[in-house]
Motif scaffolding. Structure first.
Motif, PDB file in Angstrom:
ATOM      1  N   VAL A  59       0.855  -1.179   0.000  1.00  0.00           N
ATOM      2  CA  VAL A  59       0.000   0.000   0.000  1.00  0.00           C
ATOM      3  C   VAL A  59       0.896   1.235   0.000  1.00  0.00           C
ATOM      4  O   VAL A  59       1.912   1.288   0.697  1.00  0.00           O
ATOM      5  CB  VAL A  59      -0.912  -0.001   1.249  1.00  0.00           C
ATOM      6  CG1 VAL A  59      -1.744   1.261   1.314  1.00  0.00           C
ATOM      7  CG2 VAL A  59      -1.803  -1.227   1.248  1.00  0.00           C
ATOM      8  N   THR A  60       0.528   2.238  -0.806  1.00  0.00           N
ATOM      9  CA  THR A  60       1.299   3.475  -0.874  1.00  0.00           C
ATOM     10  C   THR A  60       0.615   4.554  -0.045  1.00  0.00           C
ATOM     11  O   THR A  60      -0.576   4.454   0.264  1.00  0.00           O
ATOM     12  CB  THR A  60       1.426   3.964  -2.331  1.00  0.00           C
ATOM     13  OG1 THR A  60       0.137   4.300  -2.825  1.00  0.00           O
ATOM     14  CG2 THR A  60       2.074   2.913  -3.210  1.00  0.00           C
ATOM     15  N   PRO A  61       1.340   5.615   0.315  1.00  0.00           N
ATOM     16  CA  PRO A  61       0.728   6.710   1.077  1.00  0.00           C
ATOM     17  C   PRO A  61      -0.365   7.451   0.290  1.00  0.00           C
ATOM     18  O   PRO A  61      -1.145   8.190   0.864  1.00  0.00           O
ATOM     19  CB  PRO A  61       1.900   7.654   1.351  1.00  0.00           C
ATOM     20  CG  PRO A  61       3.129   6.885   1.100  1.00  0.00           C
ATOM     21  CD  PRO A  61       2.773   5.783   0.164  1.00  0.00           C
ATOM     22  N   PHE A  62      -0.425   7.246  -1.011  1.00  0.00           N
ATOM     23  CA  PHE A  62      -1.414   7.923  -1.849  1.00  0.00           C
ATOM     24  C   PHE A  62      -2.732   7.157  -1.899  1.00  0.00           C
ATOM     25  O   PHE A  62      -3.667   7.573  -2.575  1.00  0.00           O
ATOM     26  CB  PHE A  62      -0.874   8.084  -3.274  1.00  0.00           C
ATOM     27  CG  PHE A  62       0.439   8.796  -3.330  1.00  0.00           C
ATOM     28  CD1 PHE A  62       0.521  10.152  -3.072  1.00  0.00           C
ATOM     29  CD2 PHE A  62       1.593   8.105  -3.625  1.00  0.00           C
ATOM     30  CE1 PHE A  62       1.739  10.805  -3.108  1.00  0.00           C
ATOM     31  CE2 PHE A  62       2.810   8.747  -3.675  1.00  0.00           C
ATOM     32  CZ  PHE A  62       2.894  10.105  -3.412  1.00  0.00           C
ATOM     33  N   GLY A  63      -2.814   6.022  -1.226  1.00  0.00           N
ATOM     34  CA  GLY A  63      -4.027   5.220  -1.223  1.00  0.00           C
ATOM     35  C   GLY A  63      -4.034   4.135  -2.286  1.00  0.00           C
ATOM     36  O   GLY A  63      -4.957   3.343  -2.363  1.00  0.00           O
TER      37      GLY A  63
END
Length: 96
Positions: A59-63
């Motif tokens: 999972v990335t911090p951008f969703g």
């Protein structure tokens, strides 16, 4: 023979950059536009070999999600592109 190898290299390169674009799009696009990629993701997932499928998905911090399996396929395709380009060069050009 050389032109066939160059064509194979071009196809590998094009597919690799398509996978790279898909990795970036899945990682940074917001949920709405990313939903438009579901069909493309399904098609790309079908092209990923079984042992690699689902590896290194984070999972990335951008969703979104970083698709490590797509990144691995892109790297392999770029290496194949490089190899095919090297093989397609006539021997006399390598000696220079």
């Amino acid at each position: 023979m050389s032109s066939l190898l160059r064509l194979g290299a071009f196809v590998c390169r094009t597919l690799a950059w398509a996978f790279v674009a898909l990795v970036v799009a899945n990682a940074v696009l917001p949920a709405g536009p990313r939903a438009l990629l579901l069909g493309v993701n399904a098609l790309a997932s079908a092209a990923v070999p079984g042992p690699v499928a689902g590896l290194f998905v984070f999972v990335t911090p951008f969703g979104g999600a970083f698709r490590g399996d797509f990144a691995i396929v892109a790297i392999v395709l770029l290496v194949l592109d490089w190899l095919l380009c090297r093989i397609s060069v006539p021997a006399r050009r390598l000696a220079a």
